[in-house]
Scaffold this motif. Structure first.
Motif, PDB file in Angstrom:
ATOM      1  N   THR A 242      -2.364   2.843   7.178  1.00  0.00           N
ATOM      2  CA  THR A 242      -2.310   4.186   6.600  1.00  0.00           C
ATOM      3  C   THR A 242      -2.074   5.231   7.678  1.00  0.00           C
ATOM      4  O   THR A 242      -1.247   6.144   7.515  1.00  0.00           O
ATOM      5  CB  THR A 242      -3.616   4.492   5.841  1.00  0.00           C
TER       6      THR A 242
ATOM      7  N   ARG B 282       0.859  -1.178   0.000  1.00  0.00           N
ATOM      8  CA  ARG B 282       0.000   0.000   0.000  1.00  0.00           C
ATOM      9  C   ARG B 282       0.901   1.236   0.000  1.00  0.00           C
ATOM     10  O   ARG B 282       1.829   1.337   0.825  1.00  0.00           O
ATOM     11  CB  ARG B 282      -0.917   0.016   1.220  1.00  0.00           C
TER      12      ARG B 282
ATOM     13  N   SER C  52      -3.635  -2.219  -1.693  1.00  0.00           N
ATOM     14  CA  SER C  52      -4.298  -2.740  -0.502  1.00  0.00           C
ATOM     15  C   SER C  52      -3.485  -3.893   0.073  1.00  0.00           C
ATOM     16  O   SER C  52      -2.822  -4.643  -0.658  1.00  0.00           O
ATOM     17  CB  SER C  52      -5.706  -3.231  -0.842  1.00  0.00           C
TER      18      SER C  52
ATOM     19  N   ASP D  84      -7.160  -6.175   3.484  1.00  0.00           N
ATOM     20  CA  ASP D  84      -8.275  -6.022   4.424  1.00  0.00           C
ATOM     21  C   ASP D  84      -8.487  -4.534   4.672  1.00  0.00           C
ATOM     22  O   ASP D  84      -7.528  -3.777   4.883  1.00  0.00           O
ATOM     23  CB  ASP D  84      -7.969  -6.738   5.744  1.00  0.00           C
ATOM     24  N   GLU D  85      -9.725  -4.113   4.685  1.00  0.00           N
ATOM     25  CA  GLU D  85     -10.048  -2.696   4.838  1.00  0.00           C
ATOM     26  C   GLU D  85      -9.582  -2.147   6.181  1.00  0.00           C
ATOM     27  O   GLU D  85      -9.029  -1.046   6.263  1.00  0.00           O
ATOM     28  CB  GLU D  85     -11.556  -2.498   4.678  1.00  0.00           C
TER      29      GLU D  85
ATOM     30  N   ASP E 299      -5.808  -1.905   6.160  1.00  0.00           N
ATOM     31  CA  ASP E 299      -5.408  -0.756   5.339  1.00  0.00           C
ATOM     32  C   ASP E 299      -5.518   0.548   6.128  1.00  0.00           C
ATOM     33  O   ASP E 299      -4.621   1.398   6.076  1.00  0.00           O
ATOM     34  CB  ASP E 299      -6.289  -0.663   4.096  1.00  0.00           C
TER      35      ASP E 299
END
Length: 371
Positions: free
Chosen positions: A161, A140, A150, A153-154, A157
């Protein structure tokens, strides 16, 4: 990676497949820090280094395997008393090296984008999954205003971030562990975050011969160097060809108007009270990592008295490295610049400044936290 930009661009342009090896973790004494990079092309050409020569041969073999299989590999290199001359680190530490292929057009385009961002001085962080093996190499890219890619996995992420932007603000590179969905108290996933912050600044005040030598060694150490002097005849590009910029202005006025952060180093080489006192009073209001001031001990004593009269407190005065530099017996401007650079490095890493032959214990110091 900055030192490999030219080679990586050439390989991208020619479509040359290559593998990129990155130090992702260090334990104990090691010659290179996390983020050190080595690239190996399909024809065996090598650029960069991950250990200063200790394990490069084995990394080349791993790179060949990675290029053949198309899958990343994580290798750990250490040393034992029984195998002191085998593949490992003679300094006694341990490092983890992630070797990834760059063989497809998509791989090369992603790397070219990163190379362009780094070359342009854009702040960018690259987060890469190191473990578990099933998701190794997922990536990422985090910039100030956008993200791409990515980690699978949300929630992961989002957590990565946030951490990547924090590391980017510090100019730091590190590994973090998370749960599979970004949970902070779990350690299912290891993510290596490599940051490419703009180069730290070196501000050199006083356009004298010592400043020219200091500017040269500052550039060599990776600083973005600015030379400033109020005298037009001295503050010229011709006198300072290696500086990134040369500014003709009153030093304290310029310093008050320019960006200074906790990685900035300030070298005051004017040793003239009408420049020094207002400049140092301004410098001590900044979070600069290092403020070195040239002058004799008599000049230093007079300068301290003037700064006290100007309202600088003892805590501020204690921040000054004056007289500037380590005691190397330096005479020439070039030798003096080495002395100044040595003190900057010593200040950054927390070294003693003494000969290593007189000391015991670790040689490579752990990075000091940013102020």
């Amino acid at each position: 990676m900055r030192e490999l930009l030219s080679e990586l661009r050439d390989w991208h342009t020619s479509g040359t497949p290559f593998a990129l090896a990155t130090v992702v973790a260090v334990r104990g004494s090691a010659p290179r820090d996390p983020g050190a990079v080595m690239a190996v092309s399909a024809d065996g050409t090598v650029a960069g280094s991950v250990s200063g020569g200790c394990v490069e041969s084995d990394v080349c073999e791993v790179a060949s395997e990675v290029l053949a299989t198309g899958g990343p590999q994580l290798r750990t290199y250490g040393i034992s008393d029984e195998d002191a001359l085998g593949v490992g680190l003679t300094c006694g530490g341990t490092l983890d090296v992630l070797v990834q292929p760059c063989t497809t057009e998509a791989d090369r385009d992603r790397l070219r984008e990163l190379v362009d961002l780094v070359a342009a001085g854009e702040p960018v962080a690259v987060a890469t999954v190191v473990a578990p093996p099933a998701s190794m190499g997922a990536r990422r890219v985090v910039l100030a205003g956008r993200v791409s890619g990515s980690l699978g996995d949300e929630g992961l992420d989002a957590a990565v971030t946030d951490d990547a932007r924090g590391l980017l603000a510090q100019g730091a590179t590190a590994s973090h562990r998370y749960g599979a969905h970004g949970e902070r108290r779990m350690q299912d996933v290891t993510v290596f975050v490599q940051t490419f912050a703009p180069a730290p600044r070196m501000l050199v005040f006083g356009a004298i011969d010592h400043a020219a030598a200091t500017a040269r060694i500052g550039s060599f150490l990776g600083y973005r160097v600015t030379v400033c002097d109020a005298r037009p005849a001295f503050a010229t590009r011709q006198r300072f060809p290696t500086a990134d910029e040369v500014v003709c202005a009153w030093p304290h006025t310029y310093l008050a108007s320019t960006a200074v952060d906790a990685r900035t180093v300030v070298c005051v080489l004017t040793h003239d009270p009408k420049f020094d006192v207002p400049l140092l009073a301004e410098a001590l209001r900044t979070p600069a990592a290092y403020i070195g001031v040239m002058g004799s001990r008599r000049t230093h004593a007079d300068r301290i008295a003037r700064l006290r009269e100007a309202g600088v407190d003892e805590e501020g005065l204690a921040r000054l490295a004056s007289p500037v530099g380590l005691d190397l017996g330096a005479r020439t401007p070039e030798e003096t610049a080495v002395s100044i650079a040595a003190e900057i490095v010593q200040h950054r890493w927390g070294g003693t400044g003494r000969p290593l032959s007189e000391l015991t214990g670790t040689i490579h110091h752990t990075r000091q936290p940013e102020a």
